[in-house]
Design an enzyme around this catalytic site. Sequence first.
Site, PDB file in Angstrom:
ATOM      1  N   ASP A 210       0.758  -1.066   0.165  1.00  0.00           N
ATOM      2  CA  ASP A 210       0.020  -0.084  -0.243  1.00  0.00           C
ATOM      3  C   ASP A 210       0.937   1.273  -0.131  1.00  0.00           C
ATOM      4  O   ASP A 210       2.135   1.229   0.194  1.00  0.00           O
ATOM      5  CB  ASP A 210      -0.953   0.009   1.211  1.00  0.00           C
ATOM      6  CG  ASP A 210      -0.051  -0.067   2.690  1.00  0.00           C
ATOM      7  OD1 ASP A 210       0.188  -1.190   2.884  1.00  0.00           O
ATOM      8  OD2 ASP A 210       0.478   0.982   3.098  1.00  0.00           O
ATOM      9  N   ASP A 212       0.729   3.914   2.408  1.00  0.00           N
ATOM     10  CA  ASP A 212       0.343   4.100   3.577  1.00  0.00           C
ATOM     11  C   ASP A 212      -0.569   5.545   3.466  1.00  0.00           C
ATOM     12  O   ASP A 212      -1.296   5.306   2.484  1.00  0.00           O
ATOM     13  CB  ASP A 212       2.101   4.923   4.067  1.00  0.00           C
ATOM     14  CG  ASP A 212       1.762   4.734   5.770  1.00  0.00           C
ATOM     15  OD1 ASP A 212       1.106   3.951   6.450  1.00  0.00           O
ATOM     16  OD2 ASP A 212       2.041   5.853   6.268  1.00  0.00           O
TER      17      ASP A 212
HETATM   18  N1  ADE Z   1       2.284  -3.175   6.785  1.00  0.00           N
HETATM   19  C1  ADE Z   1       1.810  -2.945   5.304  1.00  0.00           C
HETATM   20  N2  ADE Z   1       1.427  -1.911   5.148  1.00  0.00           N
HETATM   21  C2  ADE Z   1       1.767  -1.004   6.227  1.00  0.00           C
HETATM   22  C3  ADE Z   1       1.585   0.421   6.433  1.00  0.00           C
HETATM   23  N3  ADE Z   1       1.178   1.214   5.477  1.00  0.00           N
HETATM   24  N4  ADE Z   1       1.887   0.828   7.752  1.00  0.00           N
HETATM   25  C4  ADE Z   1       2.610  -0.206   8.639  1.00  0.00           C
HETATM   26  N5  ADE Z   1       2.742  -1.535   8.410  1.00  0.00           N
HETATM   27  C5  ADE Z   1       2.127  -1.790   7.312  1.00  0.00           C
END
Ligand code: ADE
Length: 273
Positions: A210, A212
């Site tokens: 992703d 974040d």
């Molecule tokens: N693991 C996978 N995506 C994450 C994110 N955006 N923040 C923290 N841990 C994660």
Amino acid sequence: MVQTKIGVIGGSGLYEMPGLQNAKWGTMDSPWGAPSDQLLSGVMDGVPMVFLPRHGRGHVHSPSSVPYRANIDVLKRLGVTDVISVSACGSFHEEMAPGDFVIVDQFIDRTFAREKSFFGTGCVAHVSVAHPVCARLSAACATAAEAAGITVHRGGTYLAMEGPQFSTRSESVMYRNVWQADVIGMTNMPEAKLAREAELCYASVAMITDYDSWHPDHGSVDLAEIIRILTGNAQKGQTLVGSLPDLLGVQRSTCPDGCDHALEGAILTAPDK
Ligand code: ADE
């Protein structure tokens, strides 16, 4: 020469290790408590290998409750020389997209609710983690990823957050713009520090799931989407790990980065104490 034994700590989405010959699950304990789960031991291309699901099968440990010390301790006791950490992460760059892999080479450790050292009262040691991963093992992981047709980024700074909640938008913007982290996750620390204290070579293979929460076009981090990307990536992760025995070899010389003698000169407590 050292007999190679590979330890794989599998993260979300990687709970098994197909392709391991004579594979058997076995229980182990440690002075630091029980590890996350049983360990799956076997052989791949003539190289002994051990697999440990970081969150346990059925995903029962949160990032804060993973028994990191016990996990590293049992791998060390089993004679593991090279630890591959596989985990999910969010990205702080447009060009580091979901589905890509990052071979992490630096960390910013923002975790605060975890036991971070094998040392303390009774035996005090300060190891260097200036270069927190093994360059030789990381290069092998990058080569394996490229051979598997994965889009891989060689090097990147991983911000380790406590969780379990994802970051606020302001935090995410700060980690990206001010601290210049490349990816974010919840599990590589204190794992990497403990591997160094245990004098184990350690490499981190982080799978981007992703953007974040900094990205104006991507809204909040969505767990269902993370799981969708992870499920799509599990095969790639397994292919990568599957070519490591061949790349690392049955035997190797001592670590050129010194991971396997990290404690030399690091212990302060007098030997008779
Ligand atoms: N693991 C996978 N995506 C994450 C994110 N955006 N923040 C923290 N841990 C994660």
